[in-house]
Write a protein that holds these residues in place. Structure first.
Motif, PDB file in Angstrom:
ATOM      1  N   GLN A 173       0.825  -1.200   0.000  1.00 37.54           N
ATOM      2  CA  GLN A 173       0.000   0.000   0.000  1.00 37.54           C
ATOM      3  C   GLN A 173       0.868   1.262   0.000  1.00 37.54           C
ATOM      4  O   GLN A 173       0.534   2.267  -0.651  1.00 37.54           O
ATOM      5  N   GLN A 174       1.964   1.219   0.697  1.00 37.53           N
ATOM      6  CA  GLN A 174       2.908   2.343   0.713  1.00 37.53           C
ATOM      7  C   GLN A 174       3.440   2.613  -0.696  1.00 37.53           C
ATOM      8  O   GLN A 174       3.487   3.762  -1.146  1.00 37.53           O
ATOM      9  N   LEU A 175       3.835   1.561  -1.394  1.00 37.86           N
ATOM     10  CA  LEU A 175       4.343   1.708  -2.759  1.00 37.86           C
ATOM     11  C   LEU A 175       3.249   2.188  -3.702  1.00 37.86           C
ATOM     12  O   LEU A 175       3.485   3.025  -4.579  1.00 37.86           O
ATOM     13  N   ALA A 176       2.034   1.646  -3.525  1.00 29.95           N
ATOM     14  CA  ALA A 176       0.922   2.007  -4.405  1.00 29.95           C
ATOM     15  C   ALA A 176       0.589   3.494  -4.295  1.00 29.95           C
ATOM     16  O   ALA A 176       0.316   4.162  -5.305  1.00 29.95           O
ATOM     17  N   ARG A 177       0.597   4.015  -3.081  1.00 35.58           N
ATOM     18  CA  ARG A 177       0.315   5.443  -2.895  1.00 35.58           C
ATOM     19  C   ARG A 177       1.411   6.308  -3.507  1.00 35.58           C
ATOM     20  O   ARG A 177       1.135   7.317  -4.166  1.00 35.58           O
ATOM     21  N   ALA A 178       2.654   5.904  -3.297  1.00 38.08           N
ATOM     22  CA  ALA A 178       3.777   6.714  -3.774  1.00 38.08           C
ATOM     23  C   ALA A 178       3.898   6.696  -5.297  1.00 38.08           C
ATOM     24  O   ALA A 178       4.206   7.721  -5.913  1.00 38.08           O
ATOM     25  N   LEU A 179       3.641   5.545  -5.896  1.00 43.73           N
ATOM     26  CA  LEU A 179       3.857   5.390  -7.341  1.00 43.73           C
ATOM     27  C   LEU A 179       2.554   5.358  -8.126  1.00 43.73           C
ATOM     28  O   LEU A 179       2.569   5.144  -9.334  1.00 43.73           O
ATOM     29  N   LYS A 180       1.419   5.537  -7.429  1.00 40.38           N
ATOM     30  CA  LYS A 180       0.106   5.672  -8.065  1.00 40.38           C
ATOM     31  C   LYS A 180      -0.259   4.468  -8.944  1.00 40.38           C
ATOM     32  O   LYS A 180      -0.449   4.577 -10.140  1.00 40.38           O
ATOM     33  N   PHE A 181      -0.359   3.314  -8.294  1.00 44.28           N
ATOM     34  CA  PHE A 181      -0.870   2.137  -8.992  1.00 44.28           C
ATOM     35  C   PHE A 181      -1.873   1.417  -8.100  1.00 44.28           C
ATOM     36  O   PHE A 181      -1.935   1.637  -6.895  1.00 44.28           O
ATOM     37  N   ASP A 182      -2.704   0.564  -8.715  1.00 44.93           N
ATOM     38  CA  ASP A 182      -3.633  -0.304  -7.988  1.00 44.93           C
ATOM     39  C   ASP A 182      -3.028  -1.696  -7.878  1.00 44.93           C
ATOM     40  O   ASP A 182      -2.239  -2.109  -8.745  1.00 44.93           O
ATOM     41  N   TRP A 183      -3.414  -2.435  -6.845  1.00 46.02           N
ATOM     42  CA  TRP A 183      -2.992  -3.832  -6.738  1.00 46.02           C
ATOM     43  C   TRP A 183      -4.114  -4.654  -6.105  1.00 46.02           C
ATOM     44  O   TRP A 183      -4.871  -4.158  -5.293  1.00 46.02           O
ATOM     45  N   TYR A 184      -4.213  -5.886  -6.538  1.00 46.57           N
ATOM     46  CA  TYR A 184      -5.249  -6.780  -6.027  1.00 46.57           C
ATOM     47  C   TYR A 184      -4.904  -8.209  -6.420  1.00 46.57           C
ATOM     48  O   TYR A 184      -4.008  -8.450  -7.246  1.00 46.57           O
ATOM     49  N   PHE A 185      -5.616  -9.167  -5.824  1.00 48.17           N
ATOM     50  CA  PHE A 185      -5.428 -10.580  -6.152  1.00 48.17           C
ATOM     51  C   PHE A 185      -6.449 -10.975  -7.215  1.00 48.17           C
ATOM     52  O   PHE A 185      -7.639 -10.741  -7.054  1.00 48.17           O
ATOM     53  N   ASP A 186      -5.979 -11.607  -8.285  1.00 51.70           N
ATOM     54  CA  ASP A 186      -6.857 -11.970  -9.391  1.00 51.70           C
ATOM     55  C   ASP A 186      -7.381 -13.397  -9.231  1.00 51.70           C
ATOM     56  O   ASP A 186      -7.132 -14.071  -8.235  1.00 51.70           O
TER      57      ASP A 186
END
Length: 282
Positions: A173-186
């Motif tokens: 979540q820290q990386l996602a906020r800083a680099l502006k991406f979404d992540w989830y389990f498919d």
């Protein structure tokens, strides 16, 4: 409407690393098929996707096998021999039960994609200067016990290095906020990285009344839409969805959440419910 009578559900259950048992295959001699119901929910939420499965009239031996903690589940569904993976995950401890409903003995359980790993995964690694994002994401996915889908990653270099210490979900979540991406389990438990508020694929799914859209669309605020179709495993989170052949709601959307609800009994539910946000209208 013949698709209602060609539905197929296949379920594989077993311990990781062992040959799983299959449930739902058609008996070659009698043509009989074990009845299986499912309710799969997927979204771009960071928490693992969940699934509830019901199996009808198992033998006591099979029910005991199914109800073992930490069994792994693979659920396939579709029409005829054209089945697609709907869910891959681990049975959640304490959710297994067997009860009686009328003449049926029903065994139910819940499972989560990457569920145990999501809650308990931790990482403690320090990366020297000039580390690639793909290396960090791959290590984080490994800590969850899954693989990473790096198709859409901006594989930038962190020149000053990076320190990853703590819960893996918090680091992601820290990386996602800083680099502006979404992540989830498919579907297949892969850790997916996608552009912030952008589609994960340019593969557009076409949907109309003639291709399975059922009933009316429910239009919401800010270009959102909810709808139902005959079971369609191509409708996936963050994929483009083109809706045509309706009076209101024609346009291209990005899917935000999907629910697949099915029962191999011929007079039962076999639908996909979706919520999407408009990308291009008209």
């Amino acid at each position: 409407m013949s698709r209602f009578f060609d539905r197929s559900v296949r379920l594989l259950i077993g311990k990781p690393g062992e040959v799983p048992r299959e449930f739902g295959a058609v008996d070659g001699d009698t043509g009989a098929q074990l009845r299986i119901g499912f309710d799969v929910n997927k979204s771009k939420s960071k928490t693992p996707n969940k699934c509830k499965i019901s199996i009808y009239n198992l033998t006591r031996d099979s029910a005991a096998y199914v109800c073992k903690d930490r069994n792994h589940v693979l659920l396939y569904a579709g029409y005829g021999e054209n089945l697609s993976l709907l869910f891959s995950g681990e049975i959640r401890k304490g959710t297994q039960e067997t009860g009686v409903e009328g003449a049926d003995r029903i065994t139910t359980f819940e499972a989560a994609a990457g569920g145990q790993g999501y809650r308990s995964a931790r990482i403690n690694k320090s990366y020297a200067s000039s580390v690639k994002m793909s290396q960090i994401i791959t290590e984080l996915a490994k800590s969850f016990g899954v693989k990473a889908d790096l198709t859409n990653i901006d594989d930038s270099t962190l020149e000053s290095g990076f320190v990853a210490t703590g819960r893996s979900a918090d680091i992601m979540q820290q990386l996602a906020r800083a680099l502006k991406f979404d992540w989830y389990f498919d579907y297949d438990e892969k850790l997916v990285i996608s552009p912030k508020n952008g589609p994960v694929s340019d593969q557009v799914v076409l949907l109309s009344p003639s291709s399975g859209l059922v009933g009316y669309l429910k239009m919401g605020k800010k270009g959102s839409v909810k709808g139902t179709s005959l079971l369609n495993t191509n409708i996936r989170v963050k994929y483009p969805l083109r809706i045509e052949g309706v009076e209101n709601g024609v346009g291209t959307y990005m899917v935000q959440s999907v629910g697949h609800k099915g029962d191999s009994g011929y007079d039962r539910t076999f639908y996909t419910e979706f919520e999407a946000r408009v990308v291009v209208s008209g």
